[in-house]
Design a protein around this motif. Structure first.
Motif, PDB file in Angstrom:
ATOM      1  N   THR A 184       0.828  -1.208   0.000  1.00 39.22           N
ATOM      2  CA  THR A 184       0.000   0.000   0.000  1.00 39.22           C
ATOM      3  C   THR A 184       0.864   1.260   0.000  1.00 39.22           C
ATOM      4  O   THR A 184       0.495   2.250  -0.638  1.00 39.22           O
ATOM      5  N   SER A 185       2.003   1.214   0.671  1.00 36.58           N
ATOM      6  CA  SER A 185       2.909   2.366   0.641  1.00 36.58           C
ATOM      7  C   SER A 185       3.434   2.615  -0.768  1.00 36.58           C
ATOM      8  O   SER A 185       3.438   3.751  -1.252  1.00 36.58           O
ATOM      9  N   LEU A 186       3.871   1.548  -1.436  1.00 36.78           N
ATOM     10  CA  LEU A 186       4.379   1.685  -2.800  1.00 36.78           C
ATOM     11  C   LEU A 186       3.285   2.166  -3.752  1.00 36.78           C
ATOM     12  O   LEU A 186       3.529   3.003  -4.622  1.00 36.78           O
ATOM     13  N   LYS A 187       2.068   1.681  -3.573  1.00 35.05           N
ATOM     14  CA  LYS A 187       0.947   2.119  -4.417  1.00 35.05           C
ATOM     15  C   LYS A 187       0.599   3.583  -4.146  1.00 35.05           C
ATOM     16  O   LYS A 187       0.281   4.329  -5.080  1.00 35.05           O
ATOM     17  N   ASP A 188       0.648   4.000  -2.881  1.00 42.00           N
ATOM     18  CA  ASP A 188       0.352   5.399  -2.547  1.00 42.00           C
ATOM     19  C   ASP A 188       1.368   6.346  -3.179  1.00 42.00           C
ATOM     20  O   ASP A 188       1.008   7.420  -3.660  1.00 42.00           O
ATOM     21  N   ILE A 189       2.628   5.941  -3.175  1.00 39.50           N
ATOM     22  CA  ILE A 189       3.665   6.757  -3.807  1.00 39.50           C
ATOM     23  C   ILE A 189       3.406   6.851  -5.304  1.00 39.50           C
ATOM     24  O   ILE A 189       3.495   7.930  -5.903  1.00 39.50           O
ATOM     25  N   LYS A 236      -4.752   4.076 -18.029  1.00 36.88           N
ATOM     26  CA  LYS A 236      -3.708   3.217 -18.590  1.00 36.88           C
ATOM     27  C   LYS A 236      -3.465   2.007 -17.682  1.00 36.88           C
ATOM     28  O   LYS A 236      -3.295   0.892 -18.155  1.00 36.88           O
ATOM     29  N   LEU A 237      -3.497   2.244 -16.402  1.00 34.81           N
ATOM     30  CA  LEU A 237      -3.326   1.164 -15.437  1.00 34.81           C
ATOM     31  C   LEU A 237      -4.422   0.101 -15.612  1.00 34.81           C
ATOM     32  O   LEU A 237      -4.140  -1.091 -15.663  1.00 34.81           O
ATOM     33  N   ARG A 238      -5.654   0.539 -15.725  1.00 34.60           N
ATOM     34  CA  ARG A 238      -6.768  -0.402 -15.916  1.00 34.60           C
ATOM     35  C   ARG A 238      -6.665  -1.121 -17.248  1.00 34.60           C
ATOM     36  O   ARG A 238      -6.926  -2.310 -17.342  1.00 34.60           O
ATOM     37  N   GLU A 239      -6.267  -0.391 -18.294  1.00 35.65           N
ATOM     38  CA  GLU A 239      -6.132  -1.006 -19.614  1.00 35.65           C
ATOM     39  C   GLU A 239      -5.076  -2.101 -19.618  1.00 35.65           C
ATOM     40  O   GLU A 239      -5.228  -3.120 -20.272  1.00 35.65           O
ATOM     41  N   GLU A 240      -3.996  -1.885 -18.889  1.00 32.69           N
ATOM     42  CA  GLU A 240      -2.909  -2.860 -18.842  1.00 32.69           C
ATOM     43  C   GLU A 240      -3.196  -3.981 -17.848  1.00 32.69           C
ATOM     44  O   GLU A 240      -2.486  -4.982 -17.825  1.00 32.69           O
ATOM     45  N   GLY A 241      -4.236  -3.848 -17.022  1.00 31.12           N
ATOM     46  CA  GLY A 241      -4.564  -4.863 -16.029  1.00 31.12           C
ATOM     47  C   GLY A 241      -3.517  -5.006 -14.949  1.00 31.12           C
ATOM     48  O   GLY A 241      -3.286  -6.089 -14.429  1.00 31.12           O
ATOM     49  N   LYS A 270      -2.269  -4.920 -11.460  1.00 36.20           N
ATOM     50  CA  LYS A 270      -2.768  -4.858 -10.096  1.00 36.20           C
ATOM     51  C   LYS A 270      -2.041  -5.779  -9.130  1.00 36.20           C
ATOM     52  O   LYS A 270      -2.317  -5.789  -7.953  1.00 36.20           O
ATOM     53  N   HIS A 271      -1.106  -6.565  -9.601  1.00 36.67           N
ATOM     54  CA  HIS A 271      -0.375  -7.484  -8.738  1.00 36.67           C
ATOM     55  C   HIS A 271       0.911  -6.840  -8.226  1.00 36.67           C
ATOM     56  O   HIS A 271       1.382  -5.849  -8.780  1.00 36.67           O
ATOM     57  N   PHE A 272       1.487  -7.442  -7.179  1.00 37.19           N
ATOM     58  CA  PHE A 272       2.671  -6.859  -6.570  1.00 37.19           C
ATOM     59  C   PHE A 272       3.807  -6.692  -7.568  1.00 37.19           C
ATOM     60  O   PHE A 272       4.465  -5.659  -7.606  1.00 37.19           O
ATOM     61  N   HIS A 273       4.039  -7.692  -8.415  1.00 32.43           N
ATOM     62  CA  HIS A 273       5.128  -7.566  -9.390  1.00 32.43           C
ATOM     63  C   HIS A 273       4.856  -6.437 -10.389  1.00 32.43           C
ATOM     64  O   HIS A 273       5.789  -5.828 -10.898  1.00 32.43           O
ATOM     65  N   ASP A 274       3.582  -6.135 -10.637  1.00 31.17           N
ATOM     66  CA  ASP A 274       3.234  -5.004 -11.497  1.00 31.17           C
ATOM     67  C   ASP A 274       3.570  -3.683 -10.805  1.00 31.17           C
ATOM     68  O   ASP A 274       4.057  -2.746 -11.437  1.00 31.17           O
ATOM     69  N   VAL A 275       3.281  -3.625  -9.504  1.00 29.40           N
ATOM     70  CA  VAL A 275       3.600  -2.420  -8.732  1.00 29.40           C
ATOM     71  C   VAL A 275       5.106  -2.168  -8.782  1.00 29.40           C
ATOM     72  O   VAL A 275       5.555  -1.051  -9.046  1.00 29.40           O
ATOM     73  N   VAL A 276       5.888  -3.221  -8.577  1.00 31.22           N
ATOM     74  CA  VAL A 276       7.345  -3.101  -8.615  1.00 31.22           C
ATOM     75  C   VAL A 276       7.805  -2.614  -9.987  1.00 31.22           C
ATOM     76  O   VAL A 276       8.669  -1.749 -10.091  1.00 31.22           O
ATOM     77  N   SER A 277       7.203  -3.135 -11.045  1.00 33.72           N
ATOM     78  CA  SER A 277       7.623  -2.762 -12.401  1.00 33.72           C
ATOM     79  C   SER A 277       7.371  -1.284 -12.708  1.00 33.72           C
ATOM     80  O   SER A 277       8.073  -0.692 -13.520  1.00 33.72           O
ATOM     81  N   PHE A 278       6.395  -0.677 -12.049  1.00 36.05           N
ATOM     82  CA  PHE A 278       6.120   0.745 -12.262  1.00 36.05           C
ATOM     83  C   PHE A 278       7.337   1.601 -11.936  1.00 36.05           C
ATOM     84  O   PHE A 278       7.579   2.615 -12.578  1.00 36.05           O
ATOM     85  N   HIS A 299      12.440  -6.214  -5.982  1.00 33.84           N
ATOM     86  CA  HIS A 299      12.339  -7.460  -6.746  1.00 33.84           C
ATOM     87  C   HIS A 299      12.534  -8.677  -5.847  1.00 33.84           C
ATOM     88  O   HIS A 299      11.867  -9.696  -6.032  1.00 33.84           O
ATOM     89  N   GLN A 300      13.416  -8.579  -4.869  1.00 33.37           N
ATOM     90  CA  GLN A 300      13.624  -9.685  -3.937  1.00 33.37           C
ATOM     91  C   GLN A 300      12.368  -9.965  -3.114  1.00 33.37           C
ATOM     92  O   GLN A 300      12.121 -11.100  -2.730  1.00 33.37           O
ATOM     93  N   LEU A 301      11.595  -8.946  -2.872  1.00 34.14           N
ATOM     94  CA  LEU A 301      10.366  -9.120  -2.092  1.00 34.14           C
ATOM     95  C   LEU A 301       9.324  -9.963  -2.807  1.00 34.14           C
ATOM     96  O   LEU A 301       8.457 -10.546  -2.160  1.00 34.14           O
ATOM     97  N   ILE A 302       9.387 -10.045  -4.128  1.00 33.21           N
ATOM     98  CA  ILE A 302       8.378 -10.808  -4.877  1.00 33.21           C
ATOM     99  C   ILE A 302       8.379 -12.269  -4.429  1.00 33.21           C
ATOM    100  O   ILE A 302       7.317 -12.847  -4.173  1.00 33.21           O
TER     101      ILE A 302
END
Length: 113
Positions: A18-23, A39-44, A46-54, A74-77
């Motif tokens: 949630t912290s990473l998403k808030d940022i 764009k986020l919705r279009e790309e689908g 919503k997963h943690f690895h997607d958040v990291v990729s942002f 990445h290690q957190l995944i």
């Protein structure tokens, strides 16, 4: 299986994500306006690895953390996958998770973000 430790690990993951998403929300809205979520919705995404990729994909985000901190995301995944699939964490993985929680949750409170 240590249920209390799994609960604590899941809570730590929740706080990190949630912290990473808030940022992301704050920086992307500031940089691209409120319609960036389309764009986020279009790309689908919503997963943690997607958040990291942002944090690698968008310029306004990839300067917020050091390359070491991005590597830690990445290690957190792998740790996240163990927790979410109810597998025990090693003592080292648990310590790493709590350490990363401090880094990424503190970043949310940092005025530079």
């Amino acid at each position: 299986m240590n249920v209390e430790r799994i609960k604590e690990a899941y809570g730590a993951l929740y706080e990190i994500e949630t912290s990473l998403k808030d940022i992301i929300e704050d920086k992307m809205s500031t940089e691209h306006g409120p319609l960036w979520r389309r764009k986020l919705r279009e790309e689908g995404k919503k997963h943690f690895h997607d958040v990291v990729s942002f944090y690698h994909k968008y310029q306004c985000l990839n300067d917020l953390f050091t390359s070491e901190e991005l590597h830690q995301m990445h290690q957190l995944i792998a740790i996240r996958n163990k927790v979410c699939h109810m597998r025990d964490l090693s003592n080292d993985e648990f310590r790493v998770l709590l350490y990363y929680k401090e880094i990424f949750c503190t970043a949310k409170c940092n005025s530079n973000y």
